[in-house]
Design an enzyme around this catalytic site. Structure first.
Site, short mmCIF file in Angstrom:
data_model
loop_
_atom_site.label_atom_id
_atom_site.label_comp_id
_atom_site.label_asym_id
_atom_site.label_seq_id
_atom_site.Cartn_x
_atom_site.Cartn_y
_atom_site.Cartn_z
N CYS A 1 -0.75 3.80 -6.32
CA CYS A 1 -1.79 3.23 -5.45
C CYS A 1 -1.84 1.94 -5.84
O CYS A 1 -1.98 1.49 -6.93
CB CYS A 1 -3.11 3.91 -5.41
SG CYS A 1 -4.31 3.12 -4.59
N CYS B 1 0.75 -1.18 -0.22
CA CYS B 1 0.17 0.01 -0.04
C CYS B 1 1.02 1.04 -0.10
O CYS B 1 1.71 1.51 0.81
CB CYS B 1 -0.89 0.01 1.04
SG CYS B 1 -1.64 1.47 1.72
N1 DGL Z 1 -4.08 0.68 -2.08
C1 DGL Z 1 -3.73 1.66 -1.30
C2 DGL Z 1 -2.45 2.51 -1.65
O1 DGL Z 1 -1.67 1.73 -2.51
C3 DGL Z 1 -4.76 2.72 -0.67
C4 DGL Z 1 -6.11 2.74 -0.84
C5 DGL Z 1 -7.01 3.48 0.10
O2 DGL Z 1 -7.31 2.65 1.38
O3 DGL Z 1 -7.31 4.49 -0.03
O4 DGL Z 1 -2.32 3.55 -1.49
#
Ligand code: DGL
Length: 263
Positions: free
Chosen positions: A188, A74
């Site tokens: 993301c 993440c």
């Molecule tokens: N998948 C996450 C990232 O790479 C975040 C998504 C979220 O929860 O807003 O930032």
């Protein structure tokens, strides 16, 4: 035989884009995928909330699942909390950082787009990466919570709505020099899961890049020479397990994860 898994962590389904790359490179590794469904989404939370939540939760997960290594799959959690997690846990921790370096290597126009969550695109960490690896590029950023929701919806089996993708990324290309972007960083981990939709929604052809293959190589390097149990056992863990999480079973199965449980 060492049965300890690699634990991959995200707020939702995004980290599956990283899990796919790790699984391709290390098919023998047991993988525990954790989605903090009770805390989702991270991208609209404050730095203080993420910095408090993520290290505490990973501490609990490390005790429960005894991983050999943790991947924070993440960008939001990594750009805010990676140092706190490393300070708190005595385990190798691999983070996810926006792939600005490879994007700068790919760009011919020297205009790069960075598509992330609102929380990620405002991080000084991103300023630092742009200054170190793309100092001769214009680096345009755009945060989109809507795009995170669209990726979640896709994996929950909902139909794809191309105009919604167009709206979600319009703010990137509408910026000065936006018409010259030739490479977009999917900063993301949810966004590589919808890269075909993003390519179709972009106002002109662009290439996309993300950190997943680099993370997989790093994990392979850090676990080189280690033993694995005979047949890899994969599972998904959710911090809240309800109907929405149950509906993810077919998508998880496509990533080779046969079972889910609640933390
Ligand atoms: N998948 C996450 C990232 O790479 C975040 C998504 C979220 O929860 O807003 O930032």
């Amino acid at each position: 035989m060492d049965a300890r898994p690699i634990l991959l962590f995200d707020s939702g389904v995004g980290g599956l884009s990283v899990l796919g790359a790790v699984r391709d490179l290390l098919p023998q590794a047991g993988l525990t995928y954790v989605a903090d469904s009770a805390g989702f989404p991270y991208g609209t939370k404050s730095e203080a909330e993420i910095a408090a939540r993520v290290p505490a939760l990973l501490g609990r997960l490390a005790e429960r699942y005894d991983p050999r290594l943790i991947v924070i799959a993440c960008n939001t959690a990594s750009t805010i909390a990676l140092q706190h997690v490393r300070a708190a846990l005595d385990l190798p921790i691999v983070g996810t950082v926006p792939a600005i370096k490879p994007a700068a290597e790919m760009s011919k126009t020297r205009v790069i787009g960075v598509l992330g969550t609102d929380a990620t695109v405002r991080q000084p960490y991103v300023d630092d990466l742009a200054a170190r690896f793309a100092s001769d590029c214009v680096v345009l950023r755009h945060g989109s919570a809507a795009l995170v929701e669209l990726a979640e919806a896709k994996l929950h089996g909902e139909s794809i709505d191309l105009p919604a993708y167009r709206d979600a990324i319009a703010g990137l290309f509408a910026q000065p020099d936006g018409d010259r972007i030739d490479v977009v960083v999917n900063a993301c981990t949810h966004f590589p899961l919808v890269v075909e939709e993003l390519a179709a929604a972009a106002p002109h052809p662009v290439r996309f890049t993300d950190g997943a293959s680099g993370i997989a190589r790093r994990v392979a390097y850090l676990t080189r020479g280690q033993e694995w149990s005979g047949s890899p056992d994969h599972r998904a863990v959710f911090t809240r397990f309800g109907d929405a999480e149950r509906r993810l079973a077919p998508a998880l199965a496509r990533f080779g994860i046969p079972r889910s449980e609640s933390l």
